[in-house]
Write an enzyme that holds these catalytic residues in place. Structure first.
Site, mmCIF file in Angstrom:
data_model
loop_
_atom_site.group_PDB
_atom_site.id
_atom_site.type_symbol
_atom_site.label_atom_id
_atom_site.label_comp_id
_atom_site.label_asym_id
_atom_site.label_seq_id
_atom_site.Cartn_x
_atom_site.Cartn_y
_atom_site.Cartn_z
ATOM 1 N N TRP A 213 38.816 54.173 34.063
ATOM 2 C CA TRP A 213 39.431 53.769 32.797
ATOM 3 C C TRP A 213 40.156 52.434 32.941
ATOM 4 C CZ3 TRP A 213 40.498 57.077 28.221
ATOM 5 C CH2 TRP A 213 39.648 58.194 28.184
ATOM 6 N N ASP A 215 42.504 50.803 30.849
ATOM 7 C CA ASP A 215 43.288 51.124 29.660
ATOM 8 C C ASP A 215 44.487 50.213 29.459
ATOM 9 O OD1 ASP A 215 44.807 52.024 31.767
ATOM 10 O OD2 ASP A 215 45.161 54.030 30.936
ATOM 11 N N ASP A 305 38.216 56.634 20.056
ATOM 12 C CA ASP A 305 39.186 57.009 19.017
ATOM 13 C C ASP A 305 39.513 55.914 18.015
ATOM 14 O OD1 ASP A 305 39.363 59.460 20.184
ATOM 15 O OD2 ASP A 305 41.327 59.158 21.070
ATOM 16 N N HIS A 358 33.516 63.376 17.745
ATOM 17 C CA HIS A 358 32.979 64.663 18.180
ATOM 18 C C HIS A 358 32.681 65.494 16.943
ATOM 19 C CE1 HIS A 358 37.029 66.367 17.435
ATOM 20 N NE2 HIS A 358 37.480 65.297 18.057
ATOM 21 N N TRP A 361 35.295 66.362 14.361
ATOM 22 C CA TRP A 361 35.962 65.225 13.738
ATOM 23 C C TRP A 361 35.064 64.598 12.669
ATOM 24 C CZ3 TRP A 361 38.260 60.592 17.058
ATOM 25 C CH2 TRP A 361 38.975 59.735 16.221
ATOM 26 N N ASN A 398 37.595 65.195 25.062
ATOM 27 C CA ASN A 398 37.818 66.314 24.165
ATOM 28 C C ASN A 398 37.228 67.589 24.746
ATOM 29 O OD1 ASN A 398 37.709 67.813 21.260
ATOM 30 N ND2 ASN A 398 39.145 66.098 21.236
ATOM 31 N N TRP A 496 43.522 68.963 20.656
ATOM 32 C CA TRP A 496 42.895 68.032 21.588
ATOM 33 C C TRP A 496 43.701 67.776 22.860
ATOM 34 C CZ3 TRP A 496 46.194 64.027 22.514
ATOM 35 C CH2 TRP A 496 47.155 63.742 21.534
ATOM 36 N N LYS A 523 36.387 61.750 30.976
ATOM 37 C CA LYS A 523 37.810 62.008 31.201
ATOM 38 C C LYS A 523 37.935 62.703 32.557
ATOM 39 C CE LYS A 523 42.236 62.616 30.096
ATOM 40 N NZ LYS A 523 43.181 61.520 29.871
ATOM 41 N N GLU A 527 43.574 64.601 34.789
ATOM 42 C CA GLU A 527 44.384 63.539 34.198
ATOM 43 C C GLU A 527 44.856 64.002 32.819
ATOM 44 O OE1 GLU A 527 42.647 59.688 34.268
ATOM 45 O OE2 GLU A 527 42.473 59.659 36.461
ATOM 46 N N ASP A 529 46.296 64.498 29.015
ATOM 47 C CA ASP A 529 46.058 63.888 27.708
ATOM 48 C C ASP A 529 47.332 63.296 27.118
ATOM 49 O OD1 ASP A 529 43.314 64.638 27.546
ATOM 50 O OD2 ASP A 529 43.911 66.648 26.981
#
Length: 590
Positions: A213, A215, A305, A358, A361, A398, A496, A523, A527, A529
């Site tokens: 990642w 990020d 997202d 997903h 969603w 997710n 989630w 993911k 780790e 969320d």
């Protein structure tokens, strides 16, 4: 992640997969009899095998027909033909030019897969409708030559056949393969491997590939003593050892990131698109374009997202937020994604996958089509092109179940459709595989290439353990039927964050289903969320009540309990209790 409820009416969706490995020969009647088509001398050296796979939902199906050149010479241009016995009718296809005349189906190569070297494969896919039975074809031919797994040349070859199989070599820069994960090793992140091995029992999965990642800006050079982007690329070269290897990076630092949640907010403010471009994307692109790494298959997951929030979480929706309104108005999500694609897409060995939410969603009608159209808009922004998108990914970070075996969207109980159950809530999809395959077709309608592939994050959607149902629920009501049989054991589809009871899902693998490039562990298990309570930090990450196990919910999860684990650290930090929970509930079991 978030989702919005939309109410509509009902369509198909259970996919089941069967496989037939066909040594392409004509089957004669009588025990064990095989008839081989006579072929002209000029084509006699051609030989092939076909693997025919189907994902069938009762009135239609998709098929992947993998052609392997089993001869000793390259096939320069190919046309596959086969016949159906029933009324199967072609709707569309990818990976080649599909056509149908009566019961005969033909697939001609595309420009990019015209040449099949000895031992190489092509995997065109098509979609069909039918009624009645759907018998598999019994024979296949390439360029008019029946595939039978061997060669019977009438003229000697001009060069002696090799005594060993030809080596598999990575594609040169600028020559992309259709599926970057197929035929490649998958990168094992040594930092995650060390954390996993420090856990009791963690060595059972520590050699599994997980994504890296990026990020925040500091992640490019490495945070503290951690590995940076080039460190991972150098390690990937070592692990490749001259063979194809795919390494996946999550590119995740948009301005105003994750406007509908707090746990994964980022360092850049809503108006800091110039910083995103110059300080984040440009350095990443420069590293990935280094010829030193041209032999690697570098895949990216672009900004999870972000774009779906512009469809479901703006003020015109019940779940809207002012932050998402800002990002829609300033266009920086669309511009940021477009800029990332424009910079990374032209690099010959980089494959970009855009986040597609997903099934819990975007599976509702009001979200499904508009999201696909928005993704196409973003893929053409800031100088990008649709061709810079290799595919899309669902379920990133997710918990949506891969397949629900005990109920389908078409079921009903006492005349009440499954879609009316509280759990499904008028969605058109009940699991990630059917959603990914369905959404793939809608993306093609939006203008994306017919051969785009889908990825599914299966790192935490196994839902095994003692709570896993073994059969359908009781048919006393539609709710008891769905709740008793569903494998996804969350309290609500909208939950989630660090879900209690979740387990490791399918291990990473390439081309597991029609239209799916790979299952990946995007993911990294273990780790977090997000934090269970507010924890000050310098990473720009806030406290989201959806990560608090005492939280009674909001409109996005039907005002249900959050279902999250307690004592969790901020997002991205190691969470030992979650890692142990995931191993305990793994499915397939460890």
């Amino acid at each position: 992640m978030s989702r919005e409820i939309t109410r509509t009416t009902a369509p198909p969706a259970r996919r089941r997969r069967t496989a037939l490995l066909a040594a392409c020969s004509l089957l004669a009647t009588g025990a064990g009899a095989v008839a081989v088509m006579q072929t002209p001398a000029a084509a006699a050296a051609l030989a092939c095998n076909v693997d025919y796979q189907v994902s069938d939902w009762g009135s239609g199906f998709t098929t992947t027909v993998t052609i392997k050149n089993t001869g000793t010479a390259a096939i320069d241009g190919w046309t596959l033909t086969y016949d159906y016995a029933g009324n199967q009718k072609l709707s569309g296809g990818w990976g080649g030019v599909w056509s149908q005349s009566g019961k005969t189906v033909s697939v001609k190569n595309a420009d990019w897969n015209k040449t099949l070297a000895a031992g190489a494969t092509a995997a065109p896919g098509g979609q069909f409708t039918y009624s009645g039975t759907n018998a598999k074809p019994v024979s296949f031919a390439v360029n008019g030559v029946a595939c039978n797994g061997g060669t019977t040349p009438t003229d000697p070859p001009t060069t002696p056949p090799p005594t060993t199989p030809p080596p598999t070599t990575p594609p040169p820069t600028g020559s992309k393969v259709d599926n970057p994960f197929q035929g490649a090793k998958l990168y094992v992140n040594p930092e995650w491997k060390a954390k996993a091995e420090a856990e009791p029992g963690g060595s059972r999965i520590s050699d599994t590939s997980t994504s890296v990642w990026l990020d925040r800006i500091a992640a490019i050079e490495g945070v503290g003593t951690g590995m940076g982007l080039r460190d991972h690329l150098d390690e990937a070269l070592k692990q490749a050892n001259g063979e194809p290897l795919a390494i996946n990076f999550v590119v995740y630092n948009l301005p105003g990131r994750d406007c509908a949640a707090l746990a994964s907010n980022g360092e850049l403010k809503a108006d800091e698109l110039p910083r995103y471009k110059s300080e984040f994307i440009d350095p990443i692109a420069a590293a990935l374009a280094d010829p030193k790494y041209a032999s690697l298959r570098i895949t990216t997951v672009i900004e999870i997202d972000s774009l779906p929030n512009l469809v479901t979480n703006i003020s015109s929706r019940p779940t809207g937020t002012p932050q998402c309104d800002v990002m829609k108005q300033n266009g920086n999500y669309v511009k940021g994604v477009g800029y990332a694609l424009a910079k990374l897409g032209p690099i010959g060995n980089v494959y970009n996958y855009i986040d597609a939410g997903h099934h819990g969603w975007l599976g509702w009608d009001d979200n499904f089509g508009p999201s696909a159209d928005l993704f196409a808009e973003a893929a053409k922004a800031e100088g990008s092109k649709l061709e810079y998108v290799t595919g899309f990914i669902t379920n990133t970070a997710n918990y949506g179940i891969l397949k629900e075996p005990f109920y389908t969207i078409n079921d009903s109980v006492n005349g009440t459709s499954v879609r009316q159950s509280k759990w499904v809530d008028w969605n058109r999809y009940v699991d990630e595989l059917s959603y990914a395959q369905g959404f793939r077709q809608r993306l093609v309608q939006a203008g994306f290439a017919s051969n785009i592939g889908m990825l599914i994050d299966t790192s935490r959607n196994g839902w095994g353990g003692t709570a896993r149902p073994t059969g359908p629920g009781a048919q006393t009501s539609v709710d008891t039927y769905v709740n008793g049989g569903r494998l996804d054991r969350r309290i609500h589809l909208g939950n989630w964050c660090n879900q209690a009871g979740a387990g490791l899902g399918e291990r990473p693998k390439a081309a597991p289903e029609a239209g799916i490039d790979a299952y990946l562990w995007v993911k990294p298990p273990g780790e977090s969320d997000g934090a269970s309570k507010e924890i000050p930090n310098d990473e720009g990450k806030g406290f989201d009540r959806m990560c608090d196990p005492t939280y009674t919910g909001n409109a996005r999860n039907g005002n249900s309990m959050s279902g999250s684990l307690g004592d969790a650290p901020i997002s991205g930090h190691w969470f030992s209790a979650q890692f142990q929970e995931l191993m305990k509930n793994a499915h397939p079991a460890l």
